[in-house]
Design a protein around this motif. Structure first.
Motif, PDB file in Angstrom:
ATOM      1  N   GLU A  94      -6.551  -5.028   0.888  1.00  0.00           N
ATOM      2  CA  GLU A  94      -5.875  -4.534  -0.314  1.00  0.00           C
ATOM      3  C   GLU A  94      -4.394  -4.286  -0.061  1.00  0.00           C
ATOM      4  O   GLU A  94      -3.555  -4.479  -0.953  1.00  0.00           O
ATOM      5  CB  GLU A  94      -6.551  -3.253  -0.795  1.00  0.00           C
ATOM      6  CG  GLU A  94      -7.960  -3.480  -1.352  1.00  0.00           C
ATOM      7  CD  GLU A  94      -8.666  -2.187  -1.704  1.00  0.00           C
ATOM      8  OE1 GLU A  94      -7.999  -1.119  -1.656  1.00  0.00           O
ATOM      9  OE2 GLU A  94      -9.867  -2.227  -2.014  1.00  0.00           O
ATOM     10  N   ALA A  95      -4.049  -3.873   1.162  1.00  0.00           N
ATOM     11  CA  ALA A  95      -2.641  -3.602   1.491  1.00  0.00           C
ATOM     12  C   ALA A  95      -1.800  -4.881   1.442  1.00  0.00           C
ATOM     13  O   ALA A  95      -0.577  -4.805   1.233  1.00  0.00           O
ATOM     14  CB  ALA A  95      -2.545  -2.967   2.868  1.00  0.00           C
ATOM     15  N   LEU A  96      -2.432  -6.032   1.635  1.00  0.00           N
ATOM     16  CA  LEU A  96      -1.707  -7.302   1.558  1.00  0.00           C
ATOM     17  C   LEU A  96      -1.452  -7.729   0.122  1.00  0.00           C
ATOM     18  O   LEU A  96      -0.665  -8.642  -0.126  1.00  0.00           O
ATOM     19  CB  LEU A  96      -2.504  -8.397   2.264  1.00  0.00           C
ATOM     20  CG  LEU A  96      -2.771  -8.219   3.758  1.00  0.00           C
ATOM     21  CD1 LEU A  96      -3.730  -9.298   4.253  1.00  0.00           C
ATOM     22  CD2 LEU A  96      -1.469  -8.260   4.542  1.00  0.00           C
TER      23      LEU A  96
ATOM     24  N   PRO B 283       3.777  -9.252  -3.565  1.00  0.00           N
ATOM     25  CA  PRO B 283       3.325  -9.338  -2.173  1.00  0.00           C
ATOM     26  C   PRO B 283       4.424  -9.881  -1.260  1.00  0.00           C
ATOM     27  O   PRO B 283       5.205 -10.750  -1.656  1.00  0.00           O
ATOM     28  CB  PRO B 283       2.146 -10.296  -2.231  1.00  0.00           C
ATOM     29  CG  PRO B 283       1.743 -10.347  -3.668  1.00  0.00           C
ATOM     30  CD  PRO B 283       2.979 -10.100  -4.463  1.00  0.00           C
ATOM     31  N   ASP B 284       4.465  -9.369  -0.045  1.00  0.00           N
ATOM     32  CA  ASP B 284       5.399  -9.899   0.939  1.00  0.00           C
ATOM     33  C   ASP B 284       4.739 -10.990   1.771  1.00  0.00           C
ATOM     34  O   ASP B 284       5.373 -11.981   2.125  1.00  0.00           O
ATOM     35  CB  ASP B 284       5.907  -8.782   1.854  1.00  0.00           C
ATOM     36  CG  ASP B 284       7.074  -9.247   2.712  1.00  0.00           C
ATOM     37  OD1 ASP B 284       7.988  -9.891   2.175  1.00  0.00           O
ATOM     38  OD2 ASP B 284       7.056  -8.991   3.930  1.00  0.00           O
ATOM     39  N   SER B 285       3.460 -10.827   2.084  1.00  0.00           N
ATOM     40  CA  SER B 285       2.740 -11.847   2.847  1.00  0.00           C
ATOM     41  C   SER B 285       2.518 -13.092   1.996  1.00  0.00           C
ATOM     42  O   SER B 285       2.370 -13.011   0.777  1.00  0.00           O
ATOM     43  CB  SER B 285       1.386 -11.307   3.310  1.00  0.00           C
ATOM     44  OG  SER B 285       1.546 -10.220   4.193  1.00  0.00           O
TER      45      SER B 285
ATOM     46  N   ALA C  34      -9.547  -1.878   2.828  1.00  0.00           N
ATOM     47  CA  ALA C  34      -8.194  -1.341   2.656  1.00  0.00           C
ATOM     48  C   ALA C  34      -7.138  -2.226   3.293  1.00  0.00           C
ATOM     49  O   ALA C  34      -6.027  -2.359   2.769  1.00  0.00           O
ATOM     50  CB  ALA C  34      -8.122   0.070   3.236  1.00  0.00           C
ATOM     51  N   GLU C  35      -7.470  -2.838   4.425  1.00  0.00           N
ATOM     52  CA  GLU C  35      -6.488  -3.701   5.095  1.00  0.00           C
ATOM     53  C   GLU C  35      -6.177  -4.919   4.231  1.00  0.00           C
ATOM     54  O   GLU C  35      -5.020  -5.344   4.137  1.00  0.00           O
ATOM     55  CB  GLU C  35      -7.005  -4.135   6.455  1.00  0.00           C
ATOM     56  CG  GLU C  35      -5.958  -4.877   7.277  1.00  0.00           C
ATOM     57  CD  GLU C  35      -6.416  -5.199   8.689  1.00  0.00           C
ATOM     58  OE1 GLU C  35      -5.560  -5.567   9.507  1.00  0.00           O
ATOM     59  OE2 GLU C  35      -7.629  -5.091   8.967  1.00  0.00           O
TER      60      GLU C  35
ATOM     61  N   THR D 128     -10.574  -7.907  -6.337  1.00  0.00           N
ATOM     62  CA  THR D 128     -10.796  -7.852  -4.894  1.00  0.00           C
ATOM     63  C   THR D 128     -11.428  -9.160  -4.437  1.00  0.00           C
ATOM     64  O   THR D 128     -11.952  -9.940  -5.230  1.00  0.00           O
ATOM     65  CB  THR D 128     -11.719  -6.683  -4.529  1.00  0.00           C
ATOM     66  OG1 THR D 128     -12.963  -6.847  -5.226  1.00  0.00           O
ATOM     67  CG2 THR D 128     -11.083  -5.355  -4.916  1.00  0.00           C
TER      68      THR D 128
ATOM     69  N   PRO E 217      -0.551  -5.749  -2.998  1.00  0.00           N
ATOM     70  CA  PRO E 217      -0.194  -4.570  -3.800  1.00  0.00           C
ATOM     71  C   PRO E 217      -0.255  -4.853  -5.298  1.00  0.00           C
ATOM     72  O   PRO E 217       0.296  -5.844  -5.781  1.00  0.00           O
ATOM     73  CB  PRO E 217       1.243  -4.269  -3.354  1.00  0.00           C
ATOM     74  CG  PRO E 217       1.765  -5.567  -2.800  1.00  0.00           C
ATOM     75  CD  PRO E 217       0.580  -6.233  -2.178  1.00  0.00           C
TER      76      PRO E 217
END
Length: 441
Positions: A137-139, A248-250, A134-135, A146, A141
């Motif tokens: 996947e949060a990076l 994505p922001d990262s 999940a961590e 995967t 969106p």
């Protein structure tokens, strides 16, 4: 044509004498000039083209600790600290944001490489870690696939290449540095075995030290003075998109695509695993020194024999200082992007993040990366020519490490205690019997 760079107004009147002449107004040269000027040293910053017109405005814009060579770790940590001060130092927005950088592994072997890097980096107390589930996947969106794992450094970030070096150059000017664009330095003069002046296309500047921060041109400048610098170039292609909502922001790297969000809402995109190496005569001159790197990167480097071979074969290696030099014949390296490399990244990006399906490619460009056999820069005085210092060969890592490199160079020039041990960056490591070491994770 490269990206649009923030303008900087140069000086007009060449000084008769300064303490230090810095050759090259990219990220390394401007940072060196800034930190010298902060120390009260008189500086002339000479650029054959315009500020940051080559790779310093064409790179990805990453400010990263992630994946660094162990020899670079102390210097990038110093650079990270200095980046946090850079907006205040320059009075401008360099675009620095810290949303983190994640390298993504699509295989167990790649994930194991991340773990080896983390084991090395642990001694430097970085905040990097391996993320999954999940961590991870949060990076990403909206991602359609995967990955095995991600190597995440939350404190890593990004800045705007078209803004950073110009802002730093302007800050150096306010502290007294003199900036001269379209002012190629043709060569050095020496007196009693030490640098005493440079000869530019506009005239002579007397000085006690010279810093060469010439990027892809450094090898040629050194050769003019019978100094062997093993350096080659790689053409890196990049493009930017129109603004995208919900991406994505990262900063992310995958084996096929790398991306960074821009201040304008678009993204800078590059192929995560492909660059072009055009074969030139120096490939034969330095073949054995670069052979380990060529083997390590054989899956990502596309080799090509092109007209550059003949161009560089015909290019003068020596020239009179009272006549035009090769630096005046080509003010700015502005190679065409490799469409197939960019297209591969664009196709994979839109498959990975459907949100980019509605975006357009706003601009594409390429730049020439200066590389060394061990992928570690030279930041050093040249023992064979006292008073002559070289900062080059950053191998695609220069933008993020630029402030640290500039500070270290200013300390070496002035004889101040260095912020990090400069030994790994010495010029003579390629000729003193040391065996080049290439770190692969």
């Amino acid at each position: 044509m490269g990206p649009v760079i923030d303008p900087v107004t140069p000086h007009e009147q060449l000084p008769d004498k300064v303490d230090v002449v810095v050759i090259g107004a990219g990220i390394i040269g401007t940072c060196t000039a800034l930190f010298l000027a902060e120390r009260g040293v008189s500086v002339a910053l000479c650029e054959k083209g315009e500020v940051a017109c080559e790779q310093s405005s064409r790179n990805w814009g990453w400010v990263r600790t992630t994946g660094r060579d162990s020899r670079e770790m102390p210097l990038i940590q110093e650079a990270q600290r200095l980046w946090d001060e850079m907006n205040a130092k320059t009075g401008a927005d360099t675009g620095l944001r810290r949303p983190g950088i994640a390298y993504l592994a699509d295989s167990d072997a790649k994930a194991e490489g991340f773990e080896r890097w983390l084991a090395m980096a642990k001694a430097h107390q970085v905040d990097s870690r391996l993320v999954t589930g999940a961590e991870l996947e949060a990076l990403m969106p909206g991602a359609t696939r995967t990955y095995k794992a991600g190597l995440l450094t939350p404190s890593d970030g990004r800045a705007e290449p078209q803004k950073a070096a110009p802002a730093i150059a302007s800050a150096a000017q306010r502290l007294g540095a003199k900036l001269f664009t379209r002012c190629a330095v043709r060569g050095l003069e020496s007196e009693a075995g030490r640098v005493s002046a440079v000869i530019t296309e506009r005239g002579r500047i007397a000085c006690s030290s010279v810093v060469l921060a010439g990027g892809a041109w450094s090898r040629l400048f050194c050769a003019r003075h019978s100094l062997t610098l093993p350096q080659l170039t790689v053409r890196a292609s990049v493009f930017r998109t129109t603004p995208v909502e919900g991406g994505p922001d990262s900063n992310l790297w995958t084996p096929k695509v790398a991306l960074r969000k821009r201040l304008d809402g678009g993204y800078s995109i590059a192929n995560g695993h492909a660059n072009l190496a055009e074969i030139v005569p120096d490939h034969f001159a330095f073949f054995f020194q670069f052979l380990p790197a060529l083997r390590a990167e054989r899956g990502s480097l596309k080799l090509k024999l092109s007209s550059r071979f003949i161009e560089e074969l015909r290019r003068p290696k020596r020239w009179a200082l009272d006549a035009p030099s090769p630096f005046e014949a080509n003010r700015c390296l502005d190679p065409d992007p490799v469409d197939s490399i960019n297209q591969e990244a664009w196709d994979d990006l839109r498959q990975l993040f459907p949100v980019f399906q509605q975006a357009q490619i706003a601009q594409a460009w390429a730049g020439m990366i200066d590389v060394t056999p061990d992928a570690v820069p030279v930041i050093s005085e040249v023992e064979q020519q006292p008073g002559f210092f070289v900062a080059t060969g950053f191998s695609g890592h220069g933008f993020g490490i630029g402030p640290g490199a500039g500070k270290l160079m200013a300390e070496l020039v002035t004889g101040a205690p260095p912020c990090v041990d400069p030994t790994p960056f010495r010029f003579n490591r390629y000729s003193d019997g040391s065996k080049p070491r290439l770190e692969i994770y």
